[in-house]
Enzyme design. Structure first.
Site, PDB file in Angstrom:
ATOM      1  CB  CYS A  78     -14.212   2.646   2.461  1.00  5.58           C
ATOM      2  SG  CYS A  78     -13.282   3.412   3.804  1.00  5.58           S
ATOM      3  N   GLY A  96      -1.492  -1.910  -5.656  1.00  4.06           N
ATOM      4  CA  GLY A  96      -2.410  -2.990  -5.308  1.00  4.06           C
ATOM      5  C   GLY A  96      -3.758  -2.462  -4.864  1.00  4.06           C
ATOM      6  CG  HIS A  97      -6.443   0.030  -1.918  1.00  7.53           C
ATOM      7  ND1 HIS A  97      -7.164   1.083  -2.466  1.00  7.53           N
ATOM      8  CD2 HIS A  97      -7.216  -0.480  -0.925  1.00  7.53           C
ATOM      9  CE1 HIS A  97      -8.310   1.200  -1.820  1.00  7.53           C
ATOM     10  NE2 HIS A  97      -8.370   0.267  -0.893  1.00  7.53           N
ATOM     11  CD  GLU A 141     -12.577  -5.475   3.164  1.00 10.74           C
ATOM     12  OE1 GLU A 141     -12.008  -4.666   2.407  1.00 10.74           O
ATOM     13  OE2 GLU A 141     -12.428  -5.445   4.397  1.00 10.74           O
ATOM     14  CG  HIS A 193     -11.131  -4.516  -2.094  1.00 12.95           C
ATOM     15  ND1 HIS A 193     -11.236  -3.149  -1.962  1.00 12.95           N
ATOM     16  CD2 HIS A 193     -10.982  -5.000  -0.832  1.00 12.95           C
ATOM     17  CE1 HIS A 193     -11.144  -2.822  -0.694  1.00 12.95           C
ATOM     18  NE2 HIS A 193     -10.992  -3.929   0.024  1.00 12.95           N
ATOM     19  CG  HIS A 219      -2.141  -0.899   1.085  1.00 13.16           C
ATOM     20  ND1 HIS A 219      -2.129  -2.027   0.334  1.00 13.16           N
ATOM     21  CD2 HIS A 219      -3.382  -0.835   1.642  1.00 13.16           C
ATOM     22  CE1 HIS A 219      -3.298  -2.642   0.431  1.00 13.16           C
ATOM     23  NE2 HIS A 219      -4.080  -1.928   1.210  1.00 13.16           N
ATOM     24  CD  GLU A 246     -14.426  -1.136   3.337  1.00  9.26           C
ATOM     25  OE1 GLU A 246     -13.538  -0.330   3.687  1.00  9.26           O
ATOM     26  OE2 GLU A 246     -14.217  -2.144   2.633  1.00  9.26           O
ATOM     27  CB  CYS A 281      -9.960   2.416   5.642  1.00 14.16           C
ATOM     28  SG  CYS A 281     -11.068   0.983   5.664  1.00 14.16           S
ATOM     29  CB  CYS A 282     -14.859   3.117   7.564  1.00 14.54           C
ATOM     30  SG  CYS A 282     -14.916   1.716   6.422  1.00 14.54           S
TER      31      CYS A 282
END
Length: 626
Positions: free
Chosen positions: A317, A190-191, A299, A247, A139, A315, A383-384
């Site tokens: 996010c 990757g994200h 997710e 995801h 990340h 989620e 994260c949220c």
């Protein structure tokens, strides 16, 4: 000037942004959330950042604290999202205490940056040799994207370039390390997150290498460089995608970045892919709440129509990412479809993620629960919470846009906006109780010839609406899911009034959504409703049956859940225990009584407000009675 997404000079965007500072919201449904965001949410989140070691990680990287790194390798991103939330808050409402907190945190971020521009507090000291070696899982680019977004928000809100300089040095480092030229590395995040951040950095600085770098990161996807799987959006080239997979947060973040690239380049293949993915998502893969991502595993998005209720992941996010993507699609097109999905996700999928106390959260958002799913003050993977804080802080900037034709009103909330239109200043004052009713009056203070675009929400059923200017009916057709266009010479004191009846709507889902066969949900305006055990003691919510013709009434309750409209009326309780007598299975016999029932006084509350009283079961989809 504080702008959420700056499309001012984007050649392929139809709508232009309105400065966040130009909009003031009054004491409405929105403002209690914004006030909580500033007074409770931001302060409580900062305490969590300190208590969980996220800020100490920066002190450690700066050489001012000893000890091990604390938490996940991507914990820097939570700090950056908090800075962004605080920056947008300061832009709208100066606060010396909050400003001091931000300044101190920005100083620690700057102190942690390395001489070559690299910045990630996980990859320090003994882990320095591992930098950029595992883009699939570690990340680094994701954290860099959030730093860039925080830096741009901070610069626009305060005028200080300190954090922006830090972000530019990191972005320059990334542009040196990654690319197609000899000596550079091939790779992607990757994200996804870096893509949309770099486009915004190009807009803020006009340094084209940032735009080209964002293009590079999008173009190398689908080559197996970060796992080659759908989870990381690396299973096939972006332009060949035809369904939302993997995801959910990663998917919508990547789509937001691709939309930003289209706004700058006009590449038709990008626009076609985005529209194809959007249509598939909203017609087969999106919950009635606007939530996305149906699977716990990864997710992730599920198959078409795979939308379980109790096992919904949805989620917070992901709903926020959907708002981000739909906002960009709206800016590209001026198409109200995107505003409708944005509003649904915002009022239901996003707001459900924050408790009414301003400091408790949902990571995932079920549409049914037995009572085990409760709000939490924080998460190890957090994260949220800061993500919802930054969205709420930026919310005033989502209400309006400009175009060459005039002013667009996307969302309705009591307040006012002062907008520069050509050489004139036009002040709009909204009077409304939306989303509790559909009465919207907009006073125009200023002179000029322009079109006022008023969104006619998709939830409107096309019956009984009226549009007037200064009390005189306008012949403009009110088409659900469009913008009413009021083009004229405006004078100070003119009032445009949009009146939309807001009846209760019984919703059914596509028959392929297996769990919802024979069930209905309740919506009123943009709000989804649910039933909670707190209002139905000693009743198994699975036994509630609601007729499609049930005479439910809307009632505003100022002392309930912060002030909400509830739905009350007659339903039935199926007496399953009496009929089945403890049997799990039985033979189906013609003419046999399959159920008995008794009356029930039903109370339904807005879905966003659930789980703010005693813990207990909740359901959105109810049995459809006779």
């Amino acid at each position: 000037m504080s702008i959420i997404v700056d499309t001012s000079n984007s050649p392929y965007a139809r709508l232009r942004p309105v400065p966040l500072t130009a909009v003031r919201l009054a004491d409405t449904f929105w403002l209690p959330r914004l006030r909580l965001n500033r007074q409770v949410t931001l302060s409580s989140q900062y305490r969590q950042l300190e208590q969980t070691g996220r800020v100490d990680n920066f002190r450690r990287a700066a050489g001012k604290k000893t000890g091990p790194f604390q938490g996940y390798c991507f914990n820097d991103s939570d700090v950056y999202k908090w800075i962004e939330a605080a920056a947008w808050t300061l832009a709208a409402s100066p606060d010396p205490t909050l400003e001091q907190m931000v300044d101190a945190l920005v100083a620690w971020v700057a102190a942690a940056q390395q001489p070559d521009g690299y910045l990630n507090t996980y990859f320090m000291f003994d882990k320095a040799a591992e930098r950029w070696t595992n883009l699939r899982d570690r990340h680094e680019l994701y954290c860099a994207g959030h730093l860039i977004q925080a830096a741009i928000a901070h610069y626009r809100a305060t005028g200080s370039a300190g954090l922006l300089d830090v972000a530019r040095r990191l972005a320059n480092h990334i542009c040196v390390v990654f690319g197609p030229r000899a000596g550079q590395r091939l790779g992607a995040a990757g994200h996804p997150e870096i893509e949309l951040a770099l486009v915004e950095l190009w807009r803020a600085t006009r340094e084209r290498n940032y735009l080209e770098q964002a293009q590079f990161f999008l173009d190398v996807r689908g080559q197996g460089l970060v796992g080659g799987d759908a989870y990381r959006q690396d299973h096939q080239p972006f332009r060949s995608l035809d369904a939302m997979v993997g995801h959910a947060v990663r998917a919508v973040y990547l789509n937001a970045g691709a939309a930003d690239l289209y706004a700058e380049t006009g590449e038709a293949a990008l626009r076609g892919t985005l529209e194809r993915l959007w249509s598939r998502m909203v017609s087969r893969q999106m919950y009635i709440s606007g939530g996305i991502g149906s699977r716990y595993e990864g997710e992730a998005f599920g198959q078409d129509y795979e939308l379980p209720n109790e096992r919904a992941y949805a989620e917070t996010c992901a709903a926020i990412g959907s708002v981000m993507w739909n906002w960009r699609m709206l800016a590209l097109s001026g198409d109200a479809r995107y505003a409708d999905v944005l509003e649904t996700a915002l009022y239901n999928g996003v707001l459900a993620g924050l408790g009414l106390d301003g400091q408790s959260y949902f990571y995932r958002n079920s549409l049914a629960t037995t009572g085990a799913h409760c709000r939490q003050p924080w998460f190890d993977c957090a994260c949220c919470p800061p993500n919802i804080a930054r969205l709420l802080a930026a919310l005033p900037g989502y209400l309006y846009s400009f175009s060459s034709e005039g002013i667009w009103v996307h969302l309705y909330a009591q307040g006012e906006a002062e907008l520069a239109l050509g050489n004139s200043i036009v002040r709009l004052v909204q009077h409304t109780h939306y989303p509790w009713d559909g009465e919207i009056a907009i006073e125009v203070h200023g002179e000029g010839t322009f079109t006022l675009f008023l969104r006619v929400p998709g939830w409107y059923d096309g019956v009984g609406g009226q549009l007037t200017i200064n009390g005189q009916p306008i012949a403009e057709a009110l088409i659900p899911g469009s913008y009413a266009q009021l083009g004229r010479r405006w004078h100070a004191g003119d009032v445009a009034r949009l009146s939309l009846p807001m009846p209760l709507c019984h919703i059914q889902s596509h028959p392929y959504v297996a769990e919802n066969v024979g069930r209905i949900a309740l919506m009123r305006g943009p709000l989804l409703y649910c039933v909670e055990q707190a209002d139905h003691a000693d009743i198994d919510l699975r036994d509630i049956a609601l007729s499609n013709a049930a005479p439910l009434t809307a009632e505003f309750c100022p002392d309930l859940l912060g002030g909400v409209v509830v739905l009350r009326g007659q339903a039935r309780v199926i007496l399953s225990g009496e009929v089945w007598g403890g049997q799990l299975y039985r033979a189906l016999k013609a003419g046999a009584t399959n159920h008995a029932s008794r009356p029930l006084e039903l109370t339904a509350i807005p879905y966003y407000a659930w789980a703010n009283r005693a813990p207990g079961p909740m359901r959105v989809w109810l049995q459809c009675g006779e």
